[in-house]
Design an enzyme around this catalytic site. Sequence first.
Site, short mmCIF file in Angstrom:
data_model
loop_
_atom_site.label_atom_id
_atom_site.label_comp_id
_atom_site.label_asym_id
_atom_site.label_seq_id
_atom_site.Cartn_x
_atom_site.Cartn_y
_atom_site.Cartn_z
N ALA A 160 0.85 -1.20 0.00
CA ALA A 160 0.00 0.00 0.00
C ALA A 160 0.89 1.24 0.00
O ALA A 160 1.39 1.66 1.04
CB ALA A 160 -0.92 0.01 1.22
N SER B 14 0.67 4.28 -3.03
CA SER B 14 -0.26 5.31 -3.49
C SER B 14 -1.68 5.06 -2.97
O SER B 14 -2.43 5.99 -2.72
CB SER B 14 -0.28 5.35 -5.03
OG SER B 14 1.00 5.70 -5.53
N GLN C 205 25.12 26.97 -30.74
CA GLN C 205 23.68 27.17 -30.64
C GLN C 205 22.97 26.01 -29.95
O GLN C 205 22.00 26.23 -29.21
CB GLN C 205 23.08 27.37 -32.04
CG GLN C 205 23.29 28.77 -32.60
CD GLN C 205 22.53 28.98 -33.90
OE1 GLN C 205 22.25 28.04 -34.62
NE2 GLN C 205 22.18 30.22 -34.19
N GLU D 264 5.68 11.11 -1.73
CA GLU D 264 4.61 12.09 -1.48
C GLU D 264 3.70 12.27 -2.70
O GLU D 264 3.28 13.39 -3.02
CB GLU D 264 5.20 13.43 -1.03
CG GLU D 264 5.75 13.37 0.38
CD GLU D 264 6.12 14.73 0.92
OE1 GLU D 264 5.31 15.67 0.78
OE2 GLU D 264 7.21 14.85 1.49
#
Length: 390
Positions: A136, A138, A283, A368
């Site tokens: 477990a 998310s 460039q 998180e």
Amino acid sequence: MADLSFLDWPFFDDRHRALAERARSFAASRVAPLAGNHTEADLDDLCRGFVKALAEEDFLSLSVSADGSALDVRAICLIREILGYHDGLADFSFVMQGLGAGPISLFGSDGQRARYLPEIAAGRRIAALGMSEPNAGSDFAGITTTAVRDGNGYRLDGEKMWISNAGIADVYTVFAKTDPAAGAKGISAFIVEADDPGFSVAERIPLIAPHPLGRLAFENCCIPADRLIGGEGAGFRIAMSNLDIFRSSVGAAALGFARRALDEACRWSNERQVFGSPLASFQTTQGKLGQMATEIDAAALLVYRAAWLKDTAGVRVTREASMAKMYATEMAQKVIDEAVQLHGGYGLVLGAPVEKLYREVRALRIYEGTTEINRMVIAGQTLARFAEGQ
């Protein structure tokens, strides 16, 4: 950091600018000398050292609220960005004191705040947050650790996985099911101390960017009833409110990593000679640097908008924090990858600044709230606002 112009944005007050200057001085004098290619062997002592140093400068008091007052999210983000620029482990040591103690700051009783938060702010106790489990992550509502009433307290049983500060923390905020049949509404939050009987750190987990991480085990772990935070069934709301504060700051840490990568890329591009000219004169190089700088500013606007809104309006900022975290961490991964590319083979050398950043940034897109979960959160709130506006 070469570019400090963001501090002039209207998101900040003069006190934030003064804090940033103090944090930059601290990071240069006390963090930069310790920054390096950390190993598992030196992690614990380094983290304890960083916590002590942060406490001595009174930075940790910004991440906890002993009196129940609102946390200054902009201050937390600024400190994370500045520490992250210099060393990911220093940033980790700072934020875990706040994240681990966040449920106590936001929902703890007066007694809980008085007992734990001054010690955490002073660096005398280290905090940790126990949310994820082996099956477990998310799906927070799917946790299976249980807390059962047992006399004058609770008995905890289960496991927690991917827990930062495992093994060095003195105080763990742990989420468990008090009513397993109620899903998210059956989750409660508890304070567990490292020496509680039945609690153990079952495993330490090594990572590509080392920091203290491990698996926790609870086997008939009995704790007194006054360690319950906010009442039974309040755990889901507590967890989401805590993330609402600290999720934006993950984006801030990503900003610190990305700004360092851009500075390293600019320095290298000016020094490196290719076909008789500086790499910066081409460039293709300028195109990369221009894109990197633009994406950093875009992420900073999202991060500090979310932090400013939380501080000034005092409302839930789930949508804004998710946008900030998702975009800034994805941005940082790309910017650091480009910095490695510009360095060529030198960017792959173990311990080179951009190589270290390459390993450190990867976890930010996962913890998180993964990028994928944050996109779902943003979409859900966007659809809800659309429906309300019809």
